[in-house]
Motif scaffolding. Structure first.
Motif, PDB file in Angstrom:
ATOM      1  N   MET A  82       1.012  -1.128   0.073  1.00  0.00           N
ATOM      2  CA  MET A  82      -0.075   0.001  -0.157  1.00  0.00           C
ATOM      3  C   MET A  82       0.987   1.373   0.024  1.00  0.00           C
ATOM      4  N   ALA A  83       1.930   1.194   0.772  1.00  0.00           N
ATOM      5  CA  ALA A  83       3.086   2.245   0.595  1.00  0.00           C
ATOM      6  C   ALA A  83       3.495   2.467  -0.880  1.00  0.00           C
ATOM      7  N   VAL A  84       3.865   1.463  -1.347  1.00  0.00           N
ATOM      8  CA  VAL A  84       4.192   1.583  -2.970  1.00  0.00           C
ATOM      9  C   VAL A  84       3.104   2.013  -3.553  1.00  0.00           C
ATOM     10  N   LEU A  85       1.843   1.575  -3.433  1.00  0.00           N
ATOM     11  CA  LEU A  85       0.940   1.824  -4.311  1.00  0.00           C
ATOM     12  C   LEU A  85       0.695   3.378  -4.200  1.00  0.00           C
ATOM     13  N   CYS A  86       0.439   3.767  -2.801  1.00  0.00           N
ATOM     14  CA  CYS A  86       0.319   5.295  -2.552  1.00  0.00           C
ATOM     15  C   CYS A  86       1.407   6.039  -3.586  1.00  0.00           C
ATOM     16  N   ALA A  87       2.620   5.698  -3.370  1.00  0.00           N
ATOM     17  CA  ALA A  87       3.699   6.439  -3.826  1.00  0.00           C
ATOM     18  C   ALA A  87       3.679   6.633  -5.486  1.00  0.00           C
TER      19      ALA A  87
ATOM     20  N   MET B 244       2.299   9.535 -10.660  1.00  0.00           N
ATOM     21  CA  MET B 244       1.929   9.540 -11.997  1.00  0.00           C
ATOM     22  C   MET B 244       1.322  10.814 -12.254  1.00  0.00           C
ATOM     23  N   ALA B 245       1.100  11.726 -11.271  1.00  0.00           N
ATOM     24  CA  ALA B 245       0.677  13.144 -11.367  1.00  0.00           C
ATOM     25  C   ALA B 245       1.901  13.776 -12.223  1.00  0.00           C
ATOM     26  N   ALA B 246       3.050  13.382 -12.102  1.00  0.00           N
ATOM     27  CA  ALA B 246       4.492  13.990 -12.524  1.00  0.00           C
ATOM     28  C   ALA B 246       4.363  13.552 -13.974  1.00  0.00           C
ATOM     29  N   PHE B 247       3.656  12.538 -14.366  1.00  0.00           N
ATOM     30  CA  PHE B 247       3.776  12.056 -15.756  1.00  0.00           C
ATOM     31  C   PHE B 247       2.506  12.675 -16.719  1.00  0.00           C
ATOM     32  N   TYR B 248       1.552  13.004 -15.887  1.00  0.00           N
ATOM     33  CA  TYR B 248       0.280  13.635 -16.587  1.00  0.00           C
ATOM     34  C   TYR B 248      -0.251  14.728 -15.729  1.00  0.00           C
TER      35      TYR B 248
ATOM     36  N   ALA C 156      -2.957  12.679  -7.953  1.00  0.00           N
ATOM     37  CA  ALA C 156      -2.523  12.940  -6.413  1.00  0.00           C
ATOM     38  C   ALA C 156      -3.609  12.626  -5.675  1.00  0.00           C
ATOM     39  N   CYS C 157      -4.960  12.765  -5.967  1.00  0.00           N
ATOM     40  CA  CYS C 157      -6.062  12.821  -5.379  1.00  0.00           C
ATOM     41  C   CYS C 157      -6.555  11.185  -5.138  1.00  0.00           C
ATOM     42  N   ILE C 158      -6.077  10.520  -5.996  1.00  0.00           N
ATOM     43  CA  ILE C 158      -6.242   8.981  -5.935  1.00  0.00           C
ATOM     44  C   ILE C 158      -5.263   8.447  -4.863  1.00  0.00           C
ATOM     45  N   ALA C 159      -3.933   8.918  -4.885  1.00  0.00           N
ATOM     46  CA  ALA C 159      -3.126   8.617  -3.793  1.00  0.00           C
ATOM     47  C   ALA C 159      -3.574   8.904  -2.414  1.00  0.00           C
ATOM     48  N   ALA C 160      -4.412   9.928  -2.445  1.00  0.00           N
ATOM     49  CA  ALA C 160      -4.738  10.480  -1.186  1.00  0.00           C
ATOM     50  C   ALA C 160      -5.670   9.395  -0.588  1.00  0.00           C
ATOM     51  N   GLY C 161      -6.582   9.079  -1.465  1.00  0.00           N
ATOM     52  CA  GLY C 161      -7.557   7.861  -1.217  1.00  0.00           C
ATOM     53  C   GLY C 161      -6.971   6.566  -0.539  1.00  0.00           C
ATOM     54  N   ILE C 162      -5.764   6.205  -1.543  1.00  0.00           N
ATOM     55  CA  ILE C 162      -5.227   4.957  -1.257  1.00  0.00           C
ATOM     56  C   ILE C 162      -4.744   5.195   0.132  1.00  0.00           C
ATOM     57  N   ALA C 163      -4.367   6.411   0.734  1.00  0.00           N
ATOM     58  CA  ALA C 163      -3.807   6.276   1.994  1.00  0.00           C
ATOM     59  C   ALA C 163      -4.767   6.272   2.955  1.00  0.00           C
ATOM     60  N   SER C 164      -5.821   6.661   2.740  1.00  0.00           N
ATOM     61  CA  SER C 164      -7.044   6.888   3.741  1.00  0.00           C
ATOM     62  C   SER C 164      -7.565   5.127   3.854  1.00  0.00           C
TER      63      SER C 164
END
Ligand code: CMC
Length: 435
Positions: free
Chosen positions: A137-142, A147-151, A256-264
Protein backbone atom coordinates in the motif's frame (compact mmCIF):
# COMPACT_ATOMS: atom_id res chain seq x y z
CA UNK A 1 -30.06 22.08 -5.72
CA UNK A 2 -33.00 20.62 -7.65
CA UNK A 3 -34.44 18.34 -4.94
CA UNK A 4 -35.93 21.08 -2.73
CA UNK A 5 -39.21 20.39 -0.99
CA UNK A 6 -41.50 23.08 0.40
CA UNK A 7 -40.75 21.75 3.88
CA UNK A 8 -38.43 23.47 6.32
CA UNK A 9 -36.90 22.78 9.70
CA UNK A 10 -36.91 25.62 12.19
CA UNK A 11 -33.84 26.01 14.37
CA UNK A 12 -34.26 28.07 17.52
CA UNK A 13 -31.34 29.43 19.50
CA UNK A 14 -32.72 29.25 23.02
CA UNK A 15 -30.16 31.78 24.29
CA UNK A 16 -30.98 34.54 21.81
CA UNK A 17 -34.48 33.51 20.81
CA UNK A 18 -33.49 33.78 17.13
CA UNK A 19 -35.39 31.38 14.85
CA UNK A 20 -34.42 30.46 11.28
CA UNK A 21 -36.14 28.11 8.81
CA UNK A 22 -33.82 25.83 6.88
CA UNK A 23 -35.01 24.11 3.68
CA UNK A 24 -35.41 20.33 3.45
CA UNK A 25 -34.31 18.50 0.32
CA UNK A 26 -35.44 15.03 -0.63
CA UNK A 27 -33.41 12.62 -2.71
CA UNK A 28 -34.85 9.90 -4.95
CA UNK A 29 -34.88 7.57 -1.94
CA UNK A 30 -33.52 7.79 1.59
CA UNK A 31 -33.94 10.26 4.43
CA UNK A 32 -34.51 13.95 3.77
CA UNK A 33 -31.62 16.35 4.14
CA UNK A 34 -31.63 19.65 5.98
CA UNK A 35 -29.77 22.34 4.04
CA UNK A 36 -27.69 24.22 6.61
CA UNK A 37 -25.42 26.08 4.21
CA UNK A 38 -26.62 29.43 5.54
CA UNK A 39 -26.47 28.39 9.22
CA UNK A 40 -23.34 30.38 9.99
CA UNK A 41 -24.34 33.49 8.04
CA UNK A 42 -27.83 33.49 9.56
CA UNK A 43 -27.22 32.24 13.10
CA UNK A 44 -23.50 32.64 13.72
CA UNK A 45 -23.29 28.90 14.52
CA UNK A 46 -21.44 25.89 13.16
CA UNK A 47 -22.52 22.25 13.48
CA UNK A 48 -20.36 19.79 15.44
CA UNK A 49 -20.30 16.30 13.89
CA UNK A 50 -17.01 14.40 14.35
CA UNK A 51 -16.92 11.42 11.99
CA UNK A 52 -19.68 13.11 9.94
CA UNK A 53 -22.28 10.68 11.28
CA UNK A 54 -25.15 13.05 10.43
CA UNK A 55 -23.59 15.09 7.64
CA UNK A 56 -24.28 14.80 3.92
CA UNK A 57 -21.19 16.24 2.25
CA UNK A 58 -22.48 16.29 -1.32
CA UNK A 59 -25.30 15.22 -3.59
CA UNK A 60 -24.66 12.15 -5.72
CA UNK A 61 -26.39 9.93 -8.27
CA UNK A 62 -23.90 7.06 -8.13
CA UNK A 63 -24.56 4.79 -5.16
CA UNK A 64 -27.38 4.39 -2.65
CA UNK A 65 -27.13 2.50 0.64
CA UNK A 66 -29.93 1.69 3.07
CA UNK A 67 -27.90 0.49 6.04
CA UNK A 68 -30.90 -0.66 8.08
CA UNK A 69 -32.23 -2.86 5.30
CA UNK A 70 -28.83 -3.97 3.97
CA UNK A 71 -29.45 -2.49 0.51
CA UNK A 72 -26.71 -1.35 -1.88
CA UNK A 73 -27.63 0.07 -5.30
CA UNK A 74 -25.30 1.35 -8.02
CA UNK A 75 -27.16 3.77 -10.31
CA UNK A 76 -30.31 2.00 -9.06
CA UNK A 77 -29.18 -1.57 -9.75
CA UNK A 78 -28.96 -3.91 -6.69
CA UNK A 79 -25.44 -5.15 -5.98
CA UNK A 80 -26.51 -8.81 -5.97
CA UNK A 81 -27.89 -8.51 -9.53
CA UNK A 82 -24.72 -6.81 -10.73
CA UNK A 83 -22.50 -9.41 -9.02
CA UNK A 84 -24.57 -12.24 -10.49
CA UNK A 85 -25.15 -11.05 -14.07
CA UNK A 86 -22.63 -8.36 -14.89
CA UNK A 87 -18.85 -8.00 -15.02
CA UNK A 88 -16.41 -5.48 -13.61
CA UNK A 89 -15.91 -3.53 -16.86
CA UNK A 90 -19.66 -3.14 -17.25
CA UNK A 91 -20.05 -2.02 -13.62
CA UNK A 92 -17.18 0.43 -14.11
CA UNK A 93 -18.96 1.86 -17.16
CA UNK A 94 -22.21 2.07 -15.17
CA UNK A 95 -20.57 3.92 -12.29
CA UNK A 96 -18.78 6.34 -14.60
CA UNK A 97 -21.54 7.01 -17.12
CA UNK A 98 -24.78 6.33 -15.24
CA UNK A 99 -26.22 3.64 -17.54
CA UNK A 100 -25.33 0.08 -18.49
CA UNK A 101 -23.53 0.06 -21.86
CA UNK A 102 -24.94 -1.41 -25.06
CA UNK A 103 -22.78 -3.88 -27.01
CA UNK A 104 -20.83 -1.21 -28.90
CA UNK A 105 -20.41 1.07 -25.90
CA UNK A 106 -19.09 -1.85 -23.86
CA UNK A 107 -16.62 -2.92 -26.56
CA UNK A 108 -15.38 0.68 -26.97
CA UNK A 109 -14.97 1.10 -23.22
CA UNK A 110 -13.04 -2.15 -22.82
CA UNK A 111 -10.81 -1.10 -25.72
CA UNK A 112 -10.16 2.30 -24.12
CA UNK A 113 -9.22 0.69 -20.80
CA UNK A 114 -7.14 -2.05 -22.41
CA UNK A 115 -5.06 0.41 -24.43
CA UNK A 116 -4.11 2.44 -21.37
CA UNK A 117 -2.91 -0.48 -19.24
CA UNK A 118 0.83 -0.07 -19.87
CA UNK A 119 2.61 2.35 -17.54
CA UNK A 120 5.35 4.76 -18.61
CA UNK A 121 8.64 2.86 -18.66
CA UNK A 122 10.23 5.38 -16.25
CA UNK A 123 7.78 4.13 -13.58
CA UNK A 124 9.51 0.78 -13.89
CA UNK A 125 12.62 2.43 -12.38
CA UNK A 126 10.67 4.22 -9.69
CA UNK A 127 9.98 0.87 -7.95
CA UNK A 128 13.68 0.22 -7.55
CA UNK A 129 13.97 2.93 -4.92
CA UNK A 130 11.82 0.95 -2.49
CA UNK A 131 12.95 -1.68 -0.04
CA UNK A 132 11.82 -5.10 -1.25
CA UNK A 133 9.86 -5.61 1.97
CA UNK A 134 7.90 -2.33 1.66
CA UNK A 135 4.18 -2.64 2.33
CA UNK A 136 2.43 -2.75 -1.09
CA UNK A 137 0.00 0.00 0.00
CA UNK A 138 2.96 2.32 0.63
CA UNK A 139 4.32 1.50 -2.83
CA UNK A 140 0.89 1.91 -4.41
CA UNK A 141 0.33 5.26 -2.76
CA UNK A 142 3.70 6.55 -3.96
CA UNK A 143 3.55 5.15 -7.51
CA UNK A 144 0.02 6.42 -8.15
CA UNK A 145 1.00 9.80 -6.70
CA UNK A 146 4.06 9.84 -8.95
CA UNK A 147 1.81 9.49 -11.99
CA UNK A 148 0.83 13.11 -11.38
CA UNK A 149 4.36 13.91 -12.51
CA UNK A 150 3.80 12.03 -15.78
CA UNK A 151 0.37 13.50 -16.56
CA UNK A 152 0.20 16.95 -15.07
CA UNK A 153 0.41 19.54 -17.83
CA UNK A 154 -1.70 17.35 -20.12
CA UNK A 155 -4.76 17.48 -17.79
CA UNK A 156 -7.17 20.37 -17.63
CA UNK A 157 -9.68 19.10 -15.05
CA UNK A 158 -12.32 21.52 -16.40
CA UNK A 159 -12.40 19.63 -19.72
CA UNK A 160 -14.65 16.52 -19.67
CA UNK A 161 -12.44 14.76 -22.23
CA UNK A 162 -9.29 15.26 -20.13
CA UNK A 163 -11.11 14.01 -17.05
CA UNK A 164 -12.31 10.95 -18.95
CA UNK A 165 -8.78 10.11 -20.09
CA UNK A 166 -7.49 10.48 -16.52
CA UNK A 167 -10.28 8.14 -15.31
CA UNK A 168 -9.45 5.57 -17.98
CA UNK A 169 -5.72 5.76 -17.21
CA UNK A 170 -6.28 5.19 -13.51
CA UNK A 171 -8.63 2.22 -14.00
CA UNK A 172 -6.35 0.74 -16.66
CA UNK A 173 -2.98 1.16 -14.96
CA UNK A 174 -3.95 0.20 -11.43
CA UNK A 175 -3.72 -3.61 -12.09
CA UNK A 176 -0.27 -3.15 -13.62
CA UNK A 177 0.96 -0.98 -10.73
CA UNK A 178 -0.37 -3.39 -8.09
CA UNK A 179 0.93 -6.53 -9.79
CA UNK A 180 4.35 -4.85 -10.14
CA UNK A 181 4.40 -3.99 -6.43
CA UNK A 182 3.96 -7.74 -5.79
CA UNK A 183 6.57 -8.77 -8.34
CA UNK A 184 9.03 -6.28 -6.90
CA UNK A 185 8.58 -7.71 -3.40
CA UNK A 186 9.25 -11.21 -4.77
CA UNK A 187 12.23 -10.12 -6.84
CA UNK A 188 10.57 -11.47 -9.99
CA UNK A 189 10.53 -9.67 -13.36
CA UNK A 190 7.61 -7.38 -14.04
CA UNK A 191 5.00 -8.91 -16.35
CA UNK A 192 3.57 -6.49 -18.90
CA UNK A 193 -0.18 -6.31 -19.53
CA UNK A 194 -1.61 -8.52 -22.27
CA UNK A 195 -4.25 -6.83 -24.38
CA UNK A 196 -5.83 -10.14 -25.41
CA UNK A 197 -6.98 -10.78 -21.82
CA UNK A 198 -9.93 -9.52 -19.82
CA UNK A 199 -9.36 -7.09 -16.94
CA UNK A 200 -9.31 -9.59 -14.05
CA UNK A 201 -7.61 -12.32 -16.06
CA UNK A 202 -4.88 -9.88 -17.07
CA UNK A 203 -4.39 -8.82 -13.46
CA UNK A 204 -3.98 -12.43 -12.27
CA UNK A 205 -1.63 -13.05 -15.17
CA UNK A 206 0.59 -10.09 -14.24
CA UNK A 207 0.57 -11.31 -10.62
CA UNK A 208 1.38 -14.97 -11.14
CA UNK A 209 2.96 -15.49 -14.57
CA UNK A 210 6.72 -15.37 -15.15
CA UNK A 211 8.54 -15.02 -18.48
CA UNK A 212 9.91 -18.57 -18.06
CA UNK A 213 6.80 -20.59 -18.82
CA UNK A 214 3.22 -20.50 -20.00
CA UNK A 215 0.75 -19.56 -17.27
CA UNK A 216 -2.95 -20.23 -17.71
CA UNK A 217 -5.32 -18.20 -15.54
CA UNK A 218 -8.19 -20.33 -14.22
CA UNK A 219 -11.43 -18.91 -15.69
CA UNK A 220 -13.20 -19.66 -12.38
CA UNK A 221 -10.63 -17.66 -10.42
CA UNK A 222 -10.72 -14.82 -12.96
CA UNK A 223 -14.52 -14.75 -12.62
CA UNK A 224 -14.28 -14.78 -8.82
CA UNK A 225 -11.76 -11.91 -8.93
CA UNK A 226 -14.07 -9.99 -11.24
CA UNK A 227 -16.94 -10.47 -8.78
CA UNK A 228 -14.80 -9.33 -5.84
CA UNK A 229 -13.91 -6.20 -7.83
CA UNK A 230 -17.61 -5.53 -8.46
CA UNK A 231 -18.37 -5.88 -4.75
CA UNK A 232 -15.72 -3.30 -3.82
CA UNK A 233 -16.22 -0.87 -6.70
CA UNK A 234 -18.01 1.94 -4.86
CA UNK A 235 -19.65 2.62 -1.51
CA UNK A 236 -20.77 6.25 -1.59
CA UNK A 237 -19.11 8.73 0.80
CA UNK A 238 -16.82 6.41 2.83
CA UNK A 239 -13.52 7.68 4.27
CA UNK A 240 -11.34 7.13 1.20
CA UNK A 241 -13.93 8.46 -1.26
CA UNK A 242 -14.50 11.52 0.90
CA UNK A 243 -10.71 11.94 1.00
CA UNK A 244 -10.56 11.86 -2.81
CA UNK A 245 -13.40 14.39 -3.04
CA UNK A 246 -11.80 16.67 -0.43
CA UNK A 247 -8.38 16.52 -2.09
CA UNK A 248 -10.00 17.07 -5.50
CA UNK A 249 -12.10 19.99 -4.26
CA UNK A 250 -9.02 22.21 -4.38
CA UNK A 251 -8.56 21.40 -8.08
CA UNK A 252 -5.64 19.03 -7.40
CA UNK A 253 -4.26 16.62 -10.00
CA UNK A 254 -6.48 13.48 -10.12
CA UNK A 255 -3.57 11.05 -9.69
CA UNK A 256 -2.56 12.89 -6.51
CA UNK A 257 -6.20 12.75 -5.30
CA UNK A 258 -6.39 8.98 -5.84
CA UNK A 259 -3.06 8.57 -4.00
CA UNK A 260 -4.73 10.40 -1.06
CA UNK A 261 -7.67 7.98 -1.28
CA UNK A 262 -5.28 5.01 -1.22
CA UNK A 263 -3.67 6.37 1.96
CA UNK A 264 -7.06 6.69 3.64
CA UNK A 265 -8.15 3.21 2.54
CA UNK A 266 -5.09 1.63 4.11
CA UNK A 267 -6.31 1.99 7.73
CA UNK A 268 -7.59 -1.13 9.55
CA UNK A 269 -10.98 0.50 10.21
CA UNK A 270 -11.45 0.81 6.42
CA UNK A 271 -9.85 -1.21 3.61
CA UNK A 272 -7.08 -2.55 5.84
CA UNK A 273 -9.70 -4.70 7.57
CA UNK A 274 -9.39 -7.56 5.05
CA UNK A 275 -5.73 -7.97 6.03
CA UNK A 276 -6.63 -7.60 9.71
CA UNK A 277 -9.35 -10.30 9.46
CA UNK A 278 -6.88 -12.89 8.26
CA UNK A 279 -4.37 -11.94 10.95
CA UNK A 280 -7.17 -12.23 13.53
CA UNK A 281 -8.33 -15.65 12.27
CA UNK A 282 -4.74 -16.89 12.34
CA UNK A 283 -4.31 -15.55 15.86
CA UNK A 284 -7.54 -17.20 17.06
CA UNK A 285 -6.17 -20.39 15.54
CA UNK A 286 -8.90 -22.86 16.46
CA UNK A 287 -12.65 -23.01 17.06
CA UNK A 288 -12.06 -23.68 20.80
CA UNK A 289 -10.50 -20.21 21.19
CA UNK A 290 -13.44 -18.30 19.69
CA UNK A 291 -15.29 -17.65 23.00
CA UNK A 292 -12.14 -16.08 24.46
CA UNK A 293 -11.88 -13.63 21.52
CA UNK A 294 -15.62 -12.86 21.59
CA UNK A 295 -15.19 -12.01 25.26
CA UNK A 296 -12.25 -9.71 24.43
CA UNK A 297 -14.22 -7.97 21.64
CA UNK A 298 -16.94 -7.14 24.18
CA UNK A 299 -14.55 -5.90 26.85
CA UNK A 300 -14.46 -2.07 26.96
CA UNK A 301 -10.95 -2.15 28.50
CA UNK A 302 -9.55 -4.27 25.67
CA UNK A 303 -9.09 -2.52 22.31
CA UNK A 304 -9.47 -5.80 20.41
CA UNK A 305 -12.36 -5.69 17.91
CA UNK A 306 -13.77 -8.44 15.78
CA UNK A 307 -12.29 -7.42 12.44
CA UNK A 308 -14.64 -7.75 9.48
CA UNK A 309 -17.58 -7.05 11.80
CA UNK A 310 -19.60 -3.87 12.11
CA UNK A 311 -20.10 -0.98 9.74
CA UNK A 312 -20.81 2.72 10.05
CA UNK A 313 -23.79 2.47 7.70
CA UNK A 314 -24.97 -1.16 7.71
CA UNK A 315 -26.95 -2.08 10.79
CA UNK A 316 -27.93 -5.30 9.04
CA UNK A 317 -26.01 -7.96 7.10
CA UNK A 318 -23.73 -6.18 4.59
CA UNK A 319 -25.22 -7.35 1.24
CA UNK A 320 -21.69 -7.66 -0.15
CA UNK A 321 -20.68 -10.05 2.64
CA UNK A 322 -23.42 -12.53 1.66
CA UNK A 323 -22.17 -12.68 -1.94
CA UNK A 324 -18.58 -12.83 -0.70
CA UNK A 325 -19.37 -15.84 1.48
CA UNK A 326 -20.88 -17.66 -1.53
CA UNK A 327 -17.92 -16.73 -3.74
CA UNK A 328 -15.56 -17.94 -1.05
CA UNK A 329 -17.14 -21.41 -1.09
CA UNK A 330 -17.00 -21.52 -4.92
CA UNK A 331 -13.32 -20.59 -4.99
CA UNK A 332 -12.38 -23.09 -2.29
CA UNK A 333 -14.29 -25.82 -4.16
CA UNK A 334 -12.46 -24.94 -7.40
CA UNK A 335 -9.15 -25.16 -5.58
CA UNK A 336 -10.14 -28.35 -3.77
CA UNK A 337 -9.85 -26.57 -0.44
CA UNK A 338 -13.43 -27.00 0.87
CA UNK A 339 -12.03 -28.26 4.17
CA UNK A 340 -10.03 -25.08 4.67
CA UNK A 341 -9.71 -24.66 8.45
CA UNK A 342 -9.78 -20.84 8.19
CA UNK A 343 -13.13 -20.91 6.37
CA UNK A 344 -14.53 -23.25 9.04
CA UNK A 345 -13.18 -20.98 11.75
CA UNK A 346 -14.65 -17.87 10.08
CA UNK A 347 -18.08 -19.49 9.67
CA UNK A 348 -18.12 -20.62 13.29
CA UNK A 349 -16.99 -17.18 14.48
CA UNK A 350 -19.78 -15.61 12.45
CA UNK A 351 -22.34 -18.07 13.88
CA UNK A 352 -21.29 -17.46 17.47
CA UNK A 353 -21.09 -13.66 17.09
CA UNK A 354 -24.48 -13.45 15.39
CA UNK A 355 -26.12 -15.27 18.29
CA UNK A 356 -24.37 -13.18 20.96
CA UNK A 357 -26.44 -10.51 22.75
CA UNK A 358 -23.67 -7.85 22.43
CA UNK A 359 -23.44 -8.15 18.63
CA UNK A 360 -27.23 -8.43 18.25
CA UNK A 361 -27.89 -5.36 20.36
CA UNK A 362 -25.21 -3.26 18.59
CA UNK A 363 -26.30 -4.59 15.18
CA UNK A 364 -22.82 -5.79 14.32
CA UNK A 365 -22.86 -8.06 11.26
CA UNK A 366 -20.09 -9.38 9.01
CA UNK A 367 -18.98 -6.78 6.46
CA UNK A 368 -17.46 -7.15 2.99
CA UNK A 369 -14.00 -7.78 4.41
CA UNK A 370 -14.93 -10.77 6.53
CA UNK A 371 -14.64 -13.40 3.77
CA UNK A 372 -12.57 -11.64 1.10
CA UNK A 373 -9.25 -12.40 2.79
CA UNK A 374 -9.97 -16.13 2.83
CA UNK A 375 -10.61 -16.03 -0.92
CA UNK A 376 -7.46 -14.02 -1.64
CA UNK A 377 -5.36 -16.34 0.48
CA UNK A 378 -6.76 -19.39 -1.33
CA UNK A 379 -5.86 -17.74 -4.66
CA UNK A 380 -2.27 -17.49 -3.47
CA UNK A 381 -2.32 -13.75 -2.83
CA UNK A 382 -0.24 -12.80 0.22
CA UNK A 383 -1.97 -11.02 3.11
CA UNK A 384 -0.02 -7.80 2.62
CA UNK A 385 -1.56 -7.44 -0.87
CA UNK A 386 -5.21 -7.67 0.25
CA UNK A 387 -5.86 -3.96 0.72
CA UNK A 388 -4.27 -3.19 -2.64
CA UNK A 389 -6.94 -5.35 -4.26
CA UNK A 390 -9.60 -3.30 -2.51
CA UNK A 391 -7.87 -0.19 -3.94
CA UNK A 392 -7.86 -1.77 -7.42
CA UNK A 393 -11.64 -2.09 -7.33
CA UNK A 394 -12.38 1.16 -5.50
CA UNK A 395 -10.41 3.20 -8.04
CA UNK A 396 -13.51 3.04 -10.23
CA UNK A 397 -15.68 4.53 -7.48
CA UNK A 398 -13.06 7.15 -6.63
CA UNK A 399 -12.74 8.42 -10.21
CA UNK A 400 -16.52 8.37 -10.74
CA UNK A 401 -17.07 10.39 -7.54
CA UNK A 402 -14.19 12.75 -8.33
CA UNK A 403 -15.68 13.49 -11.75
CA UNK A 404 -19.17 13.96 -10.31
CA UNK A 405 -17.78 16.43 -7.77
CA UNK A 406 -16.11 18.52 -10.46
CA UNK A 407 -19.30 18.59 -12.55
CA UNK A 408 -21.41 19.64 -9.54
CA UNK A 409 -22.28 23.33 -9.73
CA UNK A 410 -22.69 23.40 -5.90
CA UNK A 411 -19.10 22.24 -5.47
CA UNK A 412 -16.74 24.38 -3.41
CA UNK A 413 -13.35 23.70 -1.88
CA UNK A 414 -13.96 21.43 1.16
CA UNK A 415 -13.26 23.44 4.28
CA UNK A 416 -14.90 22.20 7.52
CA UNK A 417 -14.89 24.38 10.63
CA UNK A 418 -14.10 23.34 14.21
CA UNK A 419 -14.96 23.70 17.86
CA UNK A 420 -11.83 25.45 19.15
CA UNK A 421 -10.89 24.26 22.66
CA UNK A 422 -7.36 25.69 22.85
CA UNK A 423 -5.90 28.63 24.77
CA UNK A 424 -7.61 31.99 24.33
CA UNK A 425 -5.55 34.93 22.97
CA UNK A 426 -2.43 35.58 25.11
CA UNK A 427 0.82 37.50 24.78
CA UNK A 428 4.12 35.93 23.73
CA UNK A 429 6.53 35.27 26.63
CA UNK A 430 10.29 35.55 25.83
CA UNK A 431 12.32 32.40 26.55
CA UNK A 432 14.18 33.90 29.55
CA UNK A 433 10.85 34.86 31.18
CA UNK A 434 9.16 31.46 30.90
CA UNK A 435 8.79 29.37 34.09
N1 CMC B 1 -16.07 -5.60 17.45
C1 CMC B 1 -16.53 -5.29 18.68
N2 CMC B 1 -17.26 -4.19 18.97
C2 CMC B 1 -17.53 -3.37 17.95
C3 CMC B 1 -17.09 -3.62 16.63
C4 CMC B 1 -16.34 -4.79 16.40
N3 CMC B 1 -15.89 -5.09 15.17
N4 CMC B 1 -17.50 -2.62 15.81
C5 CMC B 1 -18.17 -1.75 16.60
N5 CMC B 1 -18.20 -2.21 17.88
C6 CMC B 1 -18.89 -1.58 19.02
C7 CMC B 1 -18.10 -0.37 19.53
O1 CMC B 1 -17.22 -0.74 20.57
C8 CMC B 1 -19.19 0.55 19.99
O2 CMC B 1 -19.62 0.13 21.25
P1 CMC B 1 -20.19 1.22 22.33
O3 CMC B 1 -21.42 1.79 21.70
O4 CMC B 1 -20.46 0.40 23.54
O5 CMC B 1 -19.10 2.22 22.51
C9 CMC B 1 -20.33 0.29 19.01
O6 CMC B 1 -20.12 -1.06 18.52
C10 CMC B 1 -20.35 1.25 17.81
O7 CMC B 1 -19.05 1.27 17.25
P2 CMC B 1 -18.37 2.56 16.63
O8 CMC B 1 -16.90 2.34 16.56
O9 CMC B 1 -18.87 3.77 17.33
O10 CMC B 1 -19.01 2.54 15.17
P3 CMC B 1 -18.43 3.22 13.90
O11 CMC B 1 -19.57 3.37 12.97
O12 CMC B 1 -17.65 4.44 14.24
O13 CMC B 1 -17.37 2.14 13.35
C11 CMC B 1 -16.34 0.42 12.13
C12 CMC B 1 -17.58 1.32 12.26
C13 CMC B 1 -16.42 -0.33 10.80
C14 CMC B 1 -15.08 1.29 12.09
C15 CMC B 1 -16.30 -0.56 13.32
O14 CMC B 1 -17.44 -1.37 13.31
C16 CMC B 1 -15.02 -1.42 13.32
O15 CMC B 1 -13.98 -0.98 13.81
N6 CMC B 1 -15.10 -2.67 12.73
C17 CMC B 1 -13.93 -3.49 12.59
C18 CMC B 1 -13.10 -3.04 11.41
C19 CMC B 1 -13.73 -3.42 10.09
O16 CMC B 1 -14.17 -4.54 9.89
N7 CMC B 1 -13.73 -2.46 9.15
C20 CMC B 1 -14.22 -2.68 7.79
C21 CMC B 1 -15.43 -1.83 7.46
S1 CMC B 1 -16.25 -2.39 5.98
C22 CMC B 1 -15.14 -2.08 4.72
C23 CMC B 1 -14.96 -0.65 4.44
O17 CMC B 1 -15.94 0.05 4.14
O18 CMC B 1 -13.82 -0.19 4.47
Amino acid sequence: MSASTKETVTVTNNSTGKQVDFPLHSGTIGPKVMDIRSLYSQMDLFTYDPGFTSTGSCKSTITYIDGDEGVLLHRGYPIDQLAEHSDFMEVAYLLLKGELPNVKEKADFIKAITYHSMVHEQINFFYRGFRRDSHPMAVLCAVVGSMAAFYHDSIDIHLPKDRMIAQHRLIAKMPTIIAWAYKYALGQPFMYPKNSMGYSENFLHMMFATPCEEYKVSPILAKAMDRILILHADHEQNASTSTVRLAGSSGANPFACIAAGIASLWGPAHGGANEAVLAMLQEIGSIDHIPEYIKRAKDKDDNFRLMGFGHRVYKNYDPRAKIMQRTCKEVLDELDMHDDPLLKLAMELERIALSDEYFIEKKLYPNVDFYSGIIFRAMGIPTSMFTSLFALARTVGWVAQWNEMIEDTDQKIGRPRQLYMGAPKRDFVPLNKRP
